[in-house]
Design a protein around this motif. Structure first.
Motif, PDB file in Angstrom:
ATOM      1  N   VAL A  73     -62.950 -14.192  -9.018  1.00  0.00           N
ATOM      2  CA  VAL A  73     -63.762 -15.224  -8.354  1.00  0.00           C
ATOM      3  C   VAL A  73     -63.500 -16.593  -8.973  1.00  0.00           C
ATOM      4  O   VAL A  73     -63.327 -17.597  -8.261  1.00  0.00           O
ATOM      5  N   VAL A  74     -63.459 -16.660 -10.286  1.00  0.00           N
ATOM      6  CA  VAL A  74     -63.203 -17.928 -10.974  1.00  0.00           C
ATOM      7  C   VAL A  74     -61.803 -18.427 -10.665  1.00  0.00           C
ATOM      8  O   VAL A  74     -61.591 -19.636 -10.438  1.00  0.00           O
ATOM      9  N   ALA A  75     -60.813 -17.545 -10.643  1.00  0.00           N
ATOM     10  CA  ALA A  75     -59.438 -17.933 -10.333  1.00  0.00           C
ATOM     11  C   ALA A  75     -59.343 -18.497  -8.921  1.00  0.00           C
ATOM     12  O   ALA A  75     -58.652 -19.498  -8.673  1.00  0.00           O
ATOM     13  N   SER A  76     -60.054 -17.868  -7.981  1.00  0.00           N
ATOM     14  CA  SER A  76     -60.059 -18.365  -6.606  1.00  0.00           C
ATOM     15  C   SER A  76     -60.698 -19.751  -6.526  1.00  0.00           C
ATOM     16  O   SER A  76     -60.220 -20.625  -5.805  1.00  0.00           O
ATOM     17  N   ALA A  77     -61.789 -19.942  -7.293  1.00  0.00           N
ATOM     18  CA  ALA A  77     -62.457 -21.241  -7.296  1.00  0.00           C
ATOM     19  C   ALA A  77     -61.571 -22.330  -7.888  1.00  0.00           C
ATOM     20  O   ALA A  77     -61.677 -23.508  -7.516  1.00  0.00           O
ATOM     21  N   LEU A  78     -60.672 -21.979  -8.790  1.00  0.00           N
ATOM     22  CA  LEU A  78     -59.767 -22.950  -9.409  1.00  0.00           C
ATOM     23  C   LEU A  78     -58.540 -23.228  -8.546  1.00  0.00           C
ATOM     24  O   LEU A  78     -57.702 -24.055  -8.918  1.00  0.00           O
ATOM     25  N   GLY A  79     -58.433 -22.547  -7.420  1.00  0.00           N
ATOM     26  CA  GLY A  79     -57.333 -22.807  -6.504  1.00  0.00           C
ATOM     27  C   GLY A  79     -56.140 -21.897  -6.668  1.00  0.00           C
ATOM     28  O   GLY A  79     -55.101 -22.117  -6.041  1.00  0.00           O
ATOM     29  N   ILE A  80     -56.259 -20.889  -7.503  1.00  0.00           N
ATOM     30  CA  ILE A  80     -55.150 -19.936  -7.670  1.00  0.00           C
ATOM     31  C   ILE A  80     -55.146 -18.975  -6.492  1.00  0.00           C
ATOM     32  O   ILE A  80     -56.195 -18.484  -6.070  1.00  0.00           O
ATOM     33  N   GLN A  81     -53.950 -18.732  -5.936  1.00  0.00           N
ATOM     34  CA  GLN A  81     -53.850 -17.784  -4.834  1.00  0.00           C
ATOM     35  C   GLN A  81     -54.080 -16.368  -5.369  1.00  0.00           C
ATOM     36  O   GLN A  81     -53.240 -15.822  -6.089  1.00  0.00           O
TER      37      GLN A  81
END
Length: 279
Positions: A73-81
């Motif tokens: 979830v955090v990775a998605s929020a940071l813009g990581i695919q």
């Protein structure tokens, strides 16, 4: 497979307050929720009938799953695919799993032992000829403390494939004892003395009643079989009591203990005069 690494390698340059703030909120919120879920799980496990040895594994598994979800979830929020990240983790997971096949085999065997539950911590067991008290059922090894207080680590895969004898599951345990006496000691008397001796022990059960019988006629002795029941918790106390008192019992009642031996009778050859006298 074509993996898009650009979203991972270049995302640092795209970080802004608008992306960091939601990610931070997700991280803090996720950790709080994770802690609450683990707390509820701990209380539930304490109240449940789940074996204590399984508690640690369940807590660790749930914790890893929750932290993985928070990470995604955090990775998605940071813009990581996330799809590319999942693909990378899948390939890495496959490579790691191939390199640690034996370790995974032990872990899976540990899970099987915990689910089948052939023994628990504190049980006295014999695993493939190795006897002792179970100290811990871990992810990779089962720890067993021998009668000599030696700690042994047995791989779970070996434990799951071995013959397991658990001496602690039943409340009652039967003695199967064997004693030998000389042929000069009348069998009826030996049976009577042994039966009275066994029956008089305060920790021997009266029902089923003790049993004594001739088990075998050996070359230099008669073997007697003694069977009796007691509580499992006092089995060894009674066992040593019986054997330690056997010498005095035989002496007191005039019975003869014996051992493997051979009696040789020497007969003198008669002289010629003795032969003639007989004629």
């Amino acid at each position: 497979m074509n993996l898009d690494f650009s979203s991972v390698t270049q995302f640092f340059g795209k970080l802004t307050l608008s992306t960091l703030l939601p990610a931070l909120i997700y991280l803090i919120g996720g950790l709080i929720i994770s802690k609450l879920i683990l707390s509820v799980l701990n209380r539930g496990l304490k109240k449940s009938n789940v074996d204590v040895t399984l508690h640690k594994f369940l807590r660790t598994t749930v914790k890893l799953v929750l932290h993985f979800i928070i990470f995604m979830v955090v990775a998605s929020a940071l813009g990581i695919q996330v799809t590319s990240l999942v693909a990378i983790l899948s390939v890495a997971g496959l490579a790691i799993s191939l390199s640690i096949q034996n370790l995974l085999s032990n872990v899976l065997s540990g899970l099987m032992l915990l689910s089948i539950n052939p023994f628990k911590v504190g049980d006295y067991v014999d695993v493939g000829g190795t006897a002792g008290t179970v100290k811990e059922i871990g992810y990779v090894h089962t720890k067993i403390v021998s009668f000599e207080n030696i700690l042994m680590y047995i791989p779970n895969s070996d434990v799951s494939n071995a013959k397991i004898i658990n001496y602690s599951t039943e409340a009652k345990r039967r003695f199967n004892l064997r004693f030998t006496a000389s042929y000069d000691s009348p069998p009826a008397k030996v049976r009577k003395v042994l039966l009275e001796y066994i029956s008089s022990h305060p920790l021997i059960d009266k029902d089923p009643a003790p049993f004594v019988a001739v088990g075998d006629y050996k070359e230099s002795s008669i073997e007697y079989v003694v069977r009796a029941w007691s509580d499992n918790s006092v089995f060894w106390d009674v066992y040593w009591d019986i054997y330690n008192g056997m010498d005095d019992l035989f002496k007191k009642n005039g019975l003869i203990m014996t051992y493997p031996h051979l009696n040789v009778h020497i007969q003198n050859k008669p002289s010629e005069d003795e032969k003639n006298a007989v004629r």
